[in-house]
Design an enzyme around this catalytic site. Sequence first.
Site, PDB file in Angstrom:
ATOM      1  CG  PHE A   1     -18.367 -36.693   6.898  1.00  0.00           C
ATOM      2  CD1 PHE A   1     -19.006 -36.406   8.100  1.00  0.00           C
ATOM      3  CD2 PHE A   1     -17.162 -36.049   6.621  1.00  0.00           C
ATOM      4  CE1 PHE A   1     -18.456 -35.498   8.999  1.00  0.00           C
ATOM      5  CE2 PHE A   1     -16.604 -35.142   7.515  1.00  0.00           C
ATOM      6  CZ  PHE A   1     -17.249 -34.864   8.702  1.00  0.00           C
TER       7      PHE A   1
ATOM      8  CD  GLN B   1     -12.168 -30.395   0.442  1.00  0.00           C
ATOM      9  OE1 GLN B   1     -11.778 -30.654   1.577  1.00  0.00           O
ATOM     10  NE2 GLN B   1     -12.710 -31.295  -0.352  1.00  0.00           N
TER      11      GLN B   1
ATOM     12  CG  HIS C   1     -15.479 -26.996   4.621  1.00  0.00           C
ATOM     13  ND1 HIS C   1     -16.774 -26.730   4.993  1.00  0.00           N
ATOM     14  CD2 HIS C   1     -15.167 -28.204   5.137  1.00  0.00           C
ATOM     15  CE1 HIS C   1     -17.218 -27.748   5.721  1.00  0.00           C
ATOM     16  NE2 HIS C   1     -16.264 -28.656   5.820  1.00  0.00           N
TER      17      HIS C   1
ATOM     18  CG  LEU D   1     -14.579 -26.431   9.341  1.00  0.00           C
ATOM     19  CD1 LEU D   1     -14.682 -26.293   7.844  1.00  0.00           C
ATOM     20  CD2 LEU D   1     -13.848 -27.696   9.703  1.00  0.00           C
TER      21      LEU D   1
ATOM     22  CD  GLU E   1     -18.608 -33.109   4.385  1.00  0.00           C
ATOM     23  OE1 GLU E   1     -17.898 -32.288   3.764  1.00  0.00           O
ATOM     24  OE2 GLU E   1     -18.587 -34.319   4.147  1.00  0.00           O
TER      25      GLU E   1
ATOM     26  NE  ARG F   1     -15.574 -31.382   3.324  1.00  0.00           N
ATOM     27  CZ  ARG F   1     -14.680 -31.621   4.245  1.00  0.00           C
ATOM     28  NH1 ARG F   1     -13.411 -31.375   4.013  1.00  0.00           N
ATOM     29  NH2 ARG F   1     -15.052 -32.113   5.412  1.00  0.00           N
TER      30      ARG F   1
ATOM     31  CG  HIS G   1     -11.347 -27.229   4.695  1.00  0.00           C
ATOM     32  ND1 HIS G   1     -11.216 -26.824   6.008  1.00  0.00           N
ATOM     33  CD2 HIS G   1     -11.584 -28.563   4.735  1.00  0.00           C
ATOM     34  CE1 HIS G   1     -11.383 -27.877   6.814  1.00  0.00           C
ATOM     35  NE2 HIS G   1     -11.585 -28.935   6.069  1.00  0.00           N
TER      36      HIS G   1
ATOM     37  NE  ARG H   1      -9.553 -33.140   2.878  1.00  0.00           N
ATOM     38  CZ  ARG H   1     -10.209 -33.046   4.041  1.00  0.00           C
ATOM     39  NH1 ARG H   1     -10.550 -34.143   4.700  1.00  0.00           N
ATOM     40  NH2 ARG H   1     -10.537 -31.873   4.542  1.00  0.00           N
TER      41      ARG H   1
END
Length: 565
Positions: free
Chosen positions: A119, A232, A234, A244, A247, A278, A343, A378
């Site tokens: 990730f 955040q 995304h 979404l 990721e 991100r 996000h 994050r």
Amino acid sequence: MAPIFHPVLVIGGGLAGLRAALEVKKHCDVAVISMVYPVRSHSCAAQGGINASLGNVPEGRGDTWEKHAYDTVKGSDFLADQDAVEILAREAPLRVYEMEHWGTPFSRTPEGRIAQRPFGGAEFPRTCYAEDTTGHALLQTMNEQAVKNGIKVYAERFVVSLVVRDKKVAGLIALNRLTGKLETYAANAVVLSTGGAGRIYAETTNSLIMSGYGIYLAYRAGAALKDMEFMQFHPTSLFQINILLTEGCRGEGGYLLNKNGDRFMAWCAPKSMELAPRDIVARAIATEILEGRGVNNEYVYLDLRHLGERIIEERLPGIRRLCRSFIGLDPVHELIPVEPAQHYTMGGIDCNVNGGTEIKGLYAAGECACVSVHGANRLGGNSLLETLVFGKRAGESAAAFAMHEGSDMNKSSQDAIEEEYRKAVEKIKGREGKEKIASIRNDLGRVMSKKVGIFRKENELEEAVEEISNLSARFENVHVSKGTVYNLELINALDLEAMLALAEIIARGALLRKESRGSHFRIDYPERDDANFLRHTIARLAPGGVKIEYRGVAITKFKPEKRVY
Ligand SMILES: Cc1cc2nc3c(=O)[nH]c(=O)nc-3n(C[C@H](O)[C@H](O)[C@H](O)COP(=O)(O)OP(=O)(O)OC[C@H]3O[C@@H](n4cnc5c(N)ncnc54)[C@H](O)[C@@H]3O)c2cc1C
């Protein structure tokens, strides 16, 4: 009528709320009160996975909780409190194995261990997953545990106010959506786990119910909010629909391409490429589009074709389904149009590592809370983890508090309280103005996405503050139906009141933070400024409106350094 009493009340039936309730139940009685039935909480939409340094796959050998902590702190652009991050990373394996033992159907390695995928921003493949519907798998498991342990759930209740006397929580008032009646609940301790505030933005991956009302509840009751300007974005949501695309797509090897077919991440994160954190990837996409290298100047492509049908079916079947049903496109053969979208709410109710807030007996956990483990950005997979680690801890503290402190809500004050809140709700309900809730909400979303979005600058932030204030004035002239049974217009109006208040806090915090850090990027101050801004923004409700102060960051092991990926 006497209020309904439980020693501990948990607001919110997502992962954080249910995990907190399960912990309380080991010590005393508890009930969950939630706007939707627990399994419909946004946690069920989580796709890609949950982090823990298990080292289960060959490339992950050598991973440790310290490395997880370092990646998290670096990802946060050094704004996360490192004592909290240590707890998050250390307790991660315990919480993930607990879910496994409770029955979560994680995807497996050939040897039968929990599978882990790479990730963004992580040195090792650390993200445990159940295909690409991890949140659904975890939430179903957690709900089974709640049912098994006899946790009482009051669903279809919209909490309209906390009842706080002398900086100590005494209970809450909820609107029963089915009957339209207000109900009063007394409790010795209350845990808020009401999720994020993404719907304040026009383009967001968040479900419709994520207005941030729970954060507003705490703010209005006198609790402090922390780092609200850090939102955040995304990198990969389906173009225009903003659903979404995890990721995990890039974790499994997906590429990002501009209109010329270039993997543009090579220009800003040559080592990590598509798996940079991100904030960096979202900015790279936005830059491609702004500089004319986006497709139709609107989006870029996510390319999964080279992964092949077998991998896509095995690890990303939900993504294939989403693309097929929403835009009639099969990622096995075609490029997916994507754009960044809001996000995750990094900021939230200011609390300590045990969930404690400045109000006695009031705890917070999950996305509505800010411990802070995410700081300015994050890492993917860390928020499902946060719900479990800090949900458990908040539950433990709330139970301990509830067992030696009583609720101050006696009969006479209860009457006064009900009257007070009934009036507040009736006031909104009776509004007979000409303005439409949806139109104010749309305008708010647009202002936030445009002027308090991925790129920010002083004059636009000032304009945003002013426009939000104009929208608040329009809100006074709104029309709200008087109906009782399932009066969604009333709920929408209450939500909008919260969204306007939080939007102002976000915009003001962003205006005052004259630096760029993580998700907060100021075109006019493009560098991070540790000398002046290595500190948390603390917002409180004061007589003249929001009051903003700052607080230092807890730094233990990792000294701030330049973030290079
Ligand atoms: C599409 C999507 C995918 C994601 N994927 C991942 C991922 O792969 N990995 C990861 O780590 N994170 C992921 N996240 C983030 C993560 O899912 C959330 O941060 C987390 O699940 C939040 O859990 P929660 O328990 O704090 O809140 P939620 O699950 O949002 O639950 C909030 C609860 O509060 C209740 N509530 C709210 N307001 C009120 C009120 N006024 N009165 C009564 N009840 C109220 C709601 O009914 C609900 O039950 C994703 C998020 C999204 C949107």
